[in-house]
Design a protein around this motif. Structure first.
Motif, PDB file in Angstrom:
ATOM      1  N   GLY A 102     -47.379  67.425  -4.559  1.00  0.00           N
ATOM      2  CA  GLY A 102     -47.089  67.100  -3.162  1.00  0.00           C
ATOM      3  C   GLY A 102     -46.792  65.654  -2.848  1.00  0.00           C
ATOM      4  N   HIS A 103     -47.499  64.745  -3.499  1.00  0.00           N
ATOM      5  CA  HIS A 103     -47.338  63.333  -3.148  1.00  0.00           C
ATOM      6  C   HIS A 103     -47.337  62.489  -4.424  1.00  0.00           C
ATOM      7  N   LEU A 104     -46.238  61.843  -4.696  1.00  0.00           N
ATOM      8  CA  LEU A 104     -46.151  60.933  -5.844  1.00  0.00           C
ATOM      9  C   LEU A 104     -46.182  59.498  -5.330  1.00  0.00           C
ATOM     10  N   VAL A 105     -47.084  58.715  -5.899  1.00  0.00           N
ATOM     11  CA  VAL A 105     -47.140  57.288  -5.579  1.00  0.00           C
ATOM     12  C   VAL A 105     -46.574  56.551  -6.786  1.00  0.00           C
ATOM     13  N   LEU A 106     -45.606  55.675  -6.559  1.00  0.00           N
ATOM     14  CA  LEU A 106     -44.908  55.000  -7.654  1.00  0.00           C
ATOM     15  C   LEU A 106     -45.261  53.519  -7.679  1.00  0.00           C
ATOM     16  N   ALA A 107     -45.479  52.994  -8.876  1.00  0.00           N
ATOM     17  CA  ALA A 107     -45.753  51.561  -9.019  1.00  0.00           C
ATOM     18  C   ALA A 107     -44.888  50.987 -10.132  1.00  0.00           C
ATOM     19  N   ALA A 153     -35.853  55.428  -8.479  1.00  0.00           N
ATOM     20  CA  ALA A 153     -36.535  56.680  -8.836  1.00  0.00           C
ATOM     21  C   ALA A 153     -36.701  57.573  -7.617  1.00  0.00           C
ATOM     22  N   GLN A 154     -37.028  56.959  -6.486  1.00  0.00           N
ATOM     23  CA  GLN A 154     -37.224  57.757  -5.263  1.00  0.00           C
ATOM     24  C   GLN A 154     -35.970  58.561  -4.928  1.00  0.00           C
ATOM     25  N   THR A 155     -34.802  57.921  -5.052  1.00  0.00           N
ATOM     26  CA  THR A 155     -33.541  58.610  -4.766  1.00  0.00           C
ATOM     27  C   THR A 155     -33.403  59.871  -5.625  1.00  0.00           C
ATOM     28  N   LYS A 156     -33.649  59.698  -6.931  1.00  0.00           N
ATOM     29  CA  LYS A 156     -33.526  60.834  -7.852  1.00  0.00           C
ATOM     30  C   LYS A 156     -34.553  61.921  -7.554  1.00  0.00           C
ATOM     31  N   LEU A 157     -35.798  61.488  -7.371  1.00  0.00           N
ATOM     32  CA  LEU A 157     -36.893  62.461  -7.212  1.00  0.00           C
ATOM     33  C   LEU A 157     -36.744  63.236  -5.913  1.00  0.00           C
ATOM     34  N   GLN A 158     -36.308  62.538  -4.869  1.00  0.00           N
ATOM     35  CA  GLN A 158     -36.145  63.201  -3.586  1.00  0.00           C
ATOM     36  C   GLN A 158     -34.957  64.176  -3.623  1.00  0.00           C
ATOM     37  N   ALA A 159     -33.944  63.830  -4.447  1.00  0.00           N
ATOM     38  CA  ALA A 159     -32.825  64.763  -4.624  1.00  0.00           C
ATOM     39  C   ALA A 159     -33.278  66.006  -5.403  1.00  0.00           C
ATOM     40  N   LEU A 160     -34.196  65.781  -6.364  1.00  0.00           N
ATOM     41  CA  LEU A 160     -34.738  66.908  -7.130  1.00  0.00           C
ATOM     42  C   LEU A 160     -35.581  67.808  -6.241  1.00  0.00           C
ATOM     43  N   ASN A 161     -36.403  67.177  -5.403  1.00  0.00           N
ATOM     44  CA  ASN A 161     -37.311  67.947  -4.549  1.00  0.00           C
ATOM     45  C   ASN A 161     -37.545  67.216  -3.226  1.00  0.00           C
ATOM     46  N   PRO A 162     -36.796  67.596  -2.191  1.00  0.00           N
ATOM     47  CA  PRO A 162     -36.912  66.909  -0.898  1.00  0.00           C
ATOM     48  C   PRO A 162     -38.227  67.212  -0.180  1.00  0.00           C
ATOM     49  N   ASP A 163     -38.983  68.185  -0.657  1.00  0.00           N
ATOM     50  CA  ASP A 163     -40.196  68.599   0.056  1.00  0.00           C
ATOM     51  C   ASP A 163     -41.428  67.787  -0.296  1.00  0.00           C
ATOM     52  N   ILE A 164     -41.322  66.921  -1.302  1.00  0.00           N
ATOM     53  CA  ILE A 164     -42.505  66.147  -1.674  1.00  0.00           C
ATOM     54  C   ILE A 164     -42.466  64.774  -1.001  1.00  0.00           C
ATOM     55  N   GLU A 165     -43.648  64.186  -0.897  1.00  0.00           N
ATOM     56  CA  GLU A 165     -43.744  62.850  -0.315  1.00  0.00           C
ATOM     57  C   GLU A 165     -43.757  61.822  -1.444  1.00  0.00           C
ATOM     58  N   ILE A 166     -43.070  60.705  -1.221  1.00  0.00           N
ATOM     59  CA  ILE A 166     -43.052  59.631  -2.229  1.00  0.00           C
ATOM     60  C   ILE A 166     -43.406  58.325  -1.535  1.00  0.00           C
ATOM     61  N   SER A 167     -44.374  57.610  -2.108  1.00  0.00           N
ATOM     62  CA  SER A 167     -44.707  56.299  -1.550  1.00  0.00           C
ATOM     63  C   SER A 167     -44.854  55.302  -2.693  1.00  0.00           C
ATOM     64  N   PHE A 168     -45.043  54.038  -2.340  1.00  0.00           N
ATOM     65  CA  PHE A 168     -45.058  52.973  -3.348  1.00  0.00           C
ATOM     66  C   PHE A 168     -46.338  52.158  -3.278  1.00  0.00           C
ATOM     67  N   ILE A 169     -46.719  51.592  -4.409  1.00  0.00           N
ATOM     68  CA  ILE A 169     -47.759  50.559  -4.442  1.00  0.00           C
ATOM     69  C   ILE A 169     -47.031  49.223  -4.294  1.00  0.00           C
ATOM     70  N   LYS A 170     -47.436  48.452  -3.308  1.00  0.00           N
ATOM     71  CA  LYS A 170     -46.698  47.205  -3.048  1.00  0.00           C
ATOM     72  C   LYS A 170     -47.368  45.975  -3.657  1.00  0.00           C
ATOM     73  N   ASP A 171     -48.703  46.044  -3.794  1.00  0.00           N
ATOM     74  CA  ASP A 171     -49.408  44.887  -4.333  1.00  0.00           C
ATOM     75  C   ASP A 171     -49.675  45.078  -5.822  1.00  0.00           C
ATOM     76  N   MET A 172     -49.906  43.960  -6.500  1.00  0.00           N
ATOM     77  CA  MET A 172     -50.298  44.035  -7.899  1.00  0.00           C
ATOM     78  C   MET A 172     -51.590  44.839  -7.996  1.00  0.00           C
TER      79      MET A 172
END
Ligand code: ZN
Lengths: 76, 219
Positions: B28-33, B62-81
């Motif tokens: 459901g939710h992928l967080v990318l760092a 990566a978000q562009t690709k992953l969202q094209a693969l599955n638009p129903d999941i949520e994707i967010s990012f880690i912004k800090d180290m």
């Protein structure tokens, strides 16, 4: 005999995949490395296993044991 | 699985298949760092990115690709180290370590131990790769139990070279283990280290032990 195995890039570095060491007395894993590799220093972060179990370099092994060395792998 | 949240650290060779399979499988939710940008030299093995995305941040690419693969999941990012405490306030179910150096791997491990979050760790270099799962139980070893010192950065794929599909093999196994841990099924590689030698096509599984002197997981 102790069976010594080298995996992945260590196989190329050492130039062999497996050797047999004749031993008269128990050796530490670090001594096994030294005898098998012409006293080359033990690389840092190398992984060692005795009879398929993770081991540190001080563990003693004897005839019949298998010691395996795996290169450090960090890439992603 | 659509309720689960998985953090993927590193969107390179390992992170690419991990992220794509987890997105396609419907986590459901992928967080990318990742703080790097896509470079042409990455594309030989980092298959979540492509030639139209050179120069973009890997997270965005990566978000562009992953969202094209599955638009129903949520994707967010880690912004800090990331730090040793960064997971404590979070509700991440599994962390996937796809990073490329020891320093980062030790920080990720410490963060997972402190927060009690399961860690699926993978690494690959040249012709070899490894995968392990570090569970949050107090009896289990952690990544740091495997290494007696934490100096030395280790070698990167960009320097030492790597067989391109090797990261696909190792990353795909990481994705398998993540899904098993999320669903609570089967026997994950917990307390075990799976090692792969592509040149001789040999697999090995080592039994791991908790290091009673480990500075991270022992009191
Ligand atoms: Zn530990």
């Amino acid at each position: 005999m102790i069976t010594v195995k080298f995996f992945a890039s260590l196989r190329e570095q050492v130039g062999k995949g497996e050797i047999q060491l004749d031993v008269a007395e128990p050796l530490s894993v670090a001594q096994v490395w030294a005898q098998a590799c012409d006293n080359a220093p033990l690389p840092s972060h190398i992984l060692m296993a005795v009879n398929m179990e993770y081991s540190d370099q001080n563990r003693l092994v004897d005839a019949g044991d298998e010691v395996a060395f795996f290169p450090p792998v960090t890439g992603g | 699985m659509d309720e689960k949240k998985v953090l993927i650290i590193g969107l390179g060779g390992l992170g690419s298949p991990v992220a794509m399979y987890l997105a396609a499988a419907g986590v459901g939710h992928l967080v990318l760092a990742d703080f790097d940008r896509v470079d042409l030299s990455n594309l030989q093995r980092q298959i979540v990115h492509d030639t139209t995305q050179i120069g973009q941040y890997k997270t965005i690419s990566a978000q562009t690709k992953l969202q094209a693969l599955n638009p129903d999941i949520e994707i967010s990012f880690i912004k800090d180290m990331i730090s040793e405490d960064f997971l404590i306030e979070d509700d991440i179910d599994v962390v996937v370590d796809c990073s490329d150096n020891f320093a980062t791997r030790f920080i990720i491990n410490a963060a997972c131990v402190h927060a009690g979050t399961p860690l699926v760790s993978g690494a690959a270099l040249r012709w070899g790769g490894q995968v392990a799962v570090f569970s949050s139980s107090p009896q289990s070893p952690c990544y740091r139990c495997l290494y007696s010192d934490n100096e030395d950065e280790g070698e990167a794929c960009s320097d030492a070279g790597i067989l391109a599909p090797l990261v696909g093999v190792i990353g795909s196994i990481q994705a398998v283990e993540v899904i098993k841990v999320l669903c609570g099924i089967g026997n994950p590689l917990s307390g075990r280290l799976l090692l792969f030698d592509a040149l001789s096509m040999q697999w090995r599984t080592l039994k791991l032990h908790k290091d009673p002197t480990c500075p991270i997981c022992s009191n």
